[in-house]
Design an enzyme around this catalytic site. Structure first.
Site, PDB file in Angstrom:
ATOM      1  N   TYR A 212       0.828  -1.208   0.000  1.00 18.51           N
ATOM      2  CA  TYR A 212       0.000   0.000   0.000  1.00 18.51           C
ATOM      3  C   TYR A 212       0.860   1.254   0.000  1.00 18.51           C
ATOM      4  O   TYR A 212       2.068   1.198   0.214  1.00 18.51           O
ATOM      5  CB  TYR A 212      -0.964   0.006   1.196  1.00 18.51           C
ATOM      6  CG  TYR A 212      -0.329   0.379   2.526  1.00 18.51           C
ATOM      7  CD1 TYR A 212       0.505  -0.503   3.193  1.00 18.51           C
ATOM      8  CD2 TYR A 212      -0.563   1.619   3.103  1.00 18.51           C
ATOM      9  CE1 TYR A 212       1.082  -0.151   4.403  1.00 18.51           C
ATOM     10  CE2 TYR A 212       0.002   1.978   4.313  1.00 18.51           C
ATOM     11  CZ  TYR A 212       0.829   1.086   4.959  1.00 18.51           C
ATOM     12  OH  TYR A 212       1.408   1.435   6.151  1.00 18.51           O
TER      13      TYR A 212
ATOM     14  N   LYS B  90       6.513  -1.951   2.165  1.00 20.31           N
ATOM     15  CA  LYS B  90       5.303  -1.347   2.737  1.00 20.31           C
ATOM     16  C   LYS B  90       4.125  -2.308   2.576  1.00 20.31           C
ATOM     17  O   LYS B  90       3.226  -2.110   1.748  1.00 20.31           O
ATOM     18  CB  LYS B  90       5.028   0.018   2.080  1.00 20.31           C
ATOM     19  CG  LYS B  90       4.131   0.914   2.913  1.00 20.31           C
ATOM     20  CD  LYS B  90       4.205   2.346   2.445  1.00 20.31           C
ATOM     21  CE  LYS B  90       3.170   3.253   3.084  1.00 20.31           C
ATOM     22  NZ  LYS B  90       3.259   3.398   4.527  1.00 20.31           N
TER      23      LYS B  90
ATOM     24  N   GLU C 291      12.368   2.910  14.018  1.00 16.65           N
ATOM     25  CA  GLU C 291      11.452   3.961  13.550  1.00 16.65           C
ATOM     26  C   GLU C 291      10.261   3.952  14.492  1.00 16.65           C
ATOM     27  O   GLU C 291      10.341   3.389  15.574  1.00 16.65           O
ATOM     28  CB  GLU C 291      11.040   3.708  12.093  1.00 16.65           C
ATOM     29  CG  GLU C 291      10.353   2.373  11.877  1.00 16.65           C
ATOM     30  CD  GLU C 291       9.905   2.127  10.431  1.00 16.65           C
ATOM     31  OE1 GLU C 291       9.859   3.076   9.627  1.00 16.65           O
ATOM     32  OE2 GLU C 291       9.580   0.966  10.114  1.00 16.65           O
TER      33      GLU C 291
ATOM     34  N   LEU D 297      11.051   1.533   7.153  1.00 13.00           N
ATOM     35  CA  LEU D 297      10.463   1.915   5.871  1.00 13.00           C
ATOM     36  C   LEU D 297      11.234   3.112   5.309  1.00 13.00           C
ATOM     37  O   LEU D 297      11.502   4.061   6.051  1.00 13.00           O
ATOM     38  CB  LEU D 297       8.994   2.306   6.080  1.00 13.00           C
ATOM     39  CG  LEU D 297       8.246   2.576   4.774  1.00 13.00           C
ATOM     40  CD1 LEU D 297       7.866   1.254   4.116  1.00 13.00           C
ATOM     41  CD2 LEU D 297       7.006   3.424   5.014  1.00 13.00           C
TER      42      LEU D 297
HETATM   43  N1  PDD Z   1       2.783   5.376   7.429  1.00 10.77           N
HETATM   44  N2  PDD Z   1       7.468   4.088   8.880  1.00 10.77           N
HETATM   45  C1  PDD Z   1       6.328   3.384   8.902  1.00 10.77           C
HETATM   46  C2  PDD Z   1       6.312   2.068   9.585  1.00 10.77           C
HETATM   47  C3  PDD Z   1       5.171   3.892   8.272  1.00 10.77           C
HETATM   48  O1  PDD Z   1       4.038   3.175   8.264  1.00 10.77           O
HETATM   49  C4  PDD Z   1       5.231   5.162   7.655  1.00 10.77           C
HETATM   50  C5  PDD Z   1       4.037   5.754   6.952  1.00 10.77           C
HETATM   51  C6  PDD Z   1       6.441   5.876   7.677  1.00 10.77           C
HETATM   52  C7  PDD Z   1       6.585   7.220   7.001  1.00 10.77           C
HETATM   53  O2  PDD Z   1       6.590   7.070   5.588  1.00 10.77           O
HETATM   54  P1  PDD Z   1       6.103   8.232   4.629  1.00 10.77           P
HETATM   55  O3  PDD Z   1       6.917   9.432   4.964  1.00 10.77           O
HETATM   56  O4  PDD Z   1       6.388   7.715   3.290  1.00 10.77           O
HETATM   57  O5  PDD Z   1       4.645   8.465   4.893  1.00 10.77           O
HETATM   58  C8  PDD Z   1       7.546   5.304   8.285  1.00 10.77           C
HETATM   59  C9  PDD Z   1       1.633   5.605   6.607  1.00 10.77           C
HETATM   60  C10 PDD Z   1       1.354   7.041   6.353  1.00 10.77           C
HETATM   61  C11 PDD Z   1       0.458   4.820   7.118  1.00 10.77           C
HETATM   62  O6  PDD Z   1       0.662   3.645   7.393  1.00 10.77           O
HETATM   63  O7  PDD Z   1      -0.652   5.344   7.178  1.00 10.77           O
END
Ligand code: PDD
Length: 285
Positions: free
Chosen positions: A32, A149, A182, A206
Site C-alpha cells: 500500500y 510497505k 522507527e 520503511l
Molecule cells: N505510514 N514508517 C512506517 C512504519 C510507516 O508506516 C510510515 C508511513 C512511515 C513514514 O513514511 P512516509 O513518509 O512515506 O509516509 C515510516 C503511513 C502514512 C500509514 O501507514 O498510514
C-alpha cells in the site's frame, strides 16, 4: 459520501465489494501507499509510486499501472471527494483465489483499491501553532523486511496501540541492541548539538518519502547538518530535539518520550527551520 476506486471503476464506498477469498484479506498479501494531497496538489508522488513498484516487485505481484495511471486515479479521487486535505490510499493485493493456499497462485489478477481520507491541514512551521507529540517506546517485534510497505500491519498496529493505551500519539521502536529503528507509522530523528540524526535505510525501517524529501531539502539548504547512522535509545533520551515524520504529519516535533521531557520540554528552534524548509520545497518532489 465517499467515492472510491476499485479495479478500474469509481463507485460509492458502500458499493465497493471485495471477495472474502482476497489474499489481502486472508494473508495481508499486498502493498500500500499513502500520498498526501492538498487542494489537489500531490506531495512526493513519483517517489511514492516508485516505492510501491519496488514493494510489488519484492513480493512478485504483477501489475502494469504506469505513474500516469496512478496520478489519474489520485487526481480523480481528490476531485470526487472535495479536493481538500486528503490522504490518497493505494492498495494492491495479490487478488482473490478460489482456495486458501500459501503459495502464490497463477492466473489470479491483483485487486487494486484506492480511496481518499481527510488529513489535517498543511502543517505550519510555527511553535505556537503546532501540536507537539508525546511518544512511548517499546521493542520492535515486527518482521525483518520492514522496508517493504506491506498491508500486513499487525505488528505496527500492536506497537501503535501500546503507545495509544499509555496516552501517547506514537510509539518509537528499538531493536534487540537498544538501537532506535522507527515509529509504528513514522520515521524517527534526534537532534543533537545542531545536527539531525536518523536511522540508516536498511531492512529495519520503511524508506519514508517524507524522510527522503526532508533529508534532501536539508542537505540542499546546507545550514543544518544531517547524518544517517545508528541511533541508540540512550541518545534518544539525551537528545536536544526529537522529530517524527510521515506523509500526513510532515515533520512533527516530539516533546516527551516515556513521560520524560525532551531537552527543555519545548518545541525546538531547529524543528521550526526544518518544517519551514520542508513546506517551501515539498511540491517539487
Ligand atoms: N505510514 N514508517 C512506517 C512504519 C510507516 O508506516 C510510515 C508511513 C512511515 C513514514 O513514511 P512516509 O513518509 O512515506 O509516509 C515510516 C503511513 C502514512 C500509514 O501507514 O498510514
Amino acid at each position: 459520501m465517499s467515492i472510491v476506486y476499485l479495479n478500474g471503476e469509481y463507485l460509492p464506498m458502500e458499493e465497493a465489494k471485495i471477495s472474502p477469498m482476497d489474499r489481502g484479506f486472508l494473508f495481508g498479501d499486498g502493498i500500500y501507499e499513502v500520498v498526501p494531497s492538498y487542494n489537489g496538489k500531490l506531495v512526493g508522488f513519483g517517489p511514492h509510486i516508485d516505492r510501491m513498484d519496488n514493494g510489488l516487485a519484492a513480493i512478485d505481484i504483477q501489475l502494469d499501472y504506469s505513474h500516469d495511471q496512478w496520478r489519474e486515479i489520485a487526481t480523480s479521487l481528490s476531485e470526487k471527494n472535495g479536493a481538500g486535505n486528503l490522504g490518497i490510499y493505494f492498495h494492491v493485493s495479490r487478488g482473490a483465489d478460489s482456495k486458501r493456499s500459501h503459495a502464490y497462485p497463477e492466473g489470479v489478477s491483483a485487486t487494486v483499491f484506492a480511496f481518499a481520507f481527510e488529513i489535517p491541514p498543511e502543517p505550519v512551521a510555527d511553535r505556537n501553532v503546532v501540536k507537539p507529540y508525546k511518544v512511548s517506546t517499546t521493542q520492535d517485534l515486527r518482521w525483518k523486511r520492514c522496508n517493504i510497505k506491506s498491508t500486513a500491519l499487525l505488528g505496527n498496529v500492536m506497537h501503535y496501540q501500546h503507545g495509544h493505551s499509555e496516552g501517547s500519539g506514537e510509539t518509537i521502536l528499538f531493536n534487540e541492541r537498544g538501537e532506535m529503528t522507527e515509529g509504528s507509522a513514522v520515521n524517527a530523528y534526534i537532534i543533537k548539538d545542531g545536527k539531525v540524526i536518523t536511522s540508516p535505510l536498511d531492512e529495519q525501517i520503511l524508506p519514508g518519502i517524507t524522510r527522503l524529501i526532508l533529508l534532501d531539502v536539508l542537505r540542499k539548504d546546507g545550514s543544518i547538518p544531517v547524518e544517517e547512522r545508528v541511533v541508540t535509545m540512550q541518545e534518544l533520551r539525551n537528545a536536544d530535539e526529537v522529530w517524527i515524520t510521515s506523509s500526513s504529519k510532515e515533520v512533527a516535533p516530539v516533546i516527551e518520550v516515556d513521560g520524560k521531557a525532551v531537552g527543555d520540554g519545548k518545541v525546538g528552534d531547529i524543528w521550526e527551520k526544518a518544517q519551514a524548509l520542508f513546506s517551501a520545497h515539498k511540491y517539487n518532489y
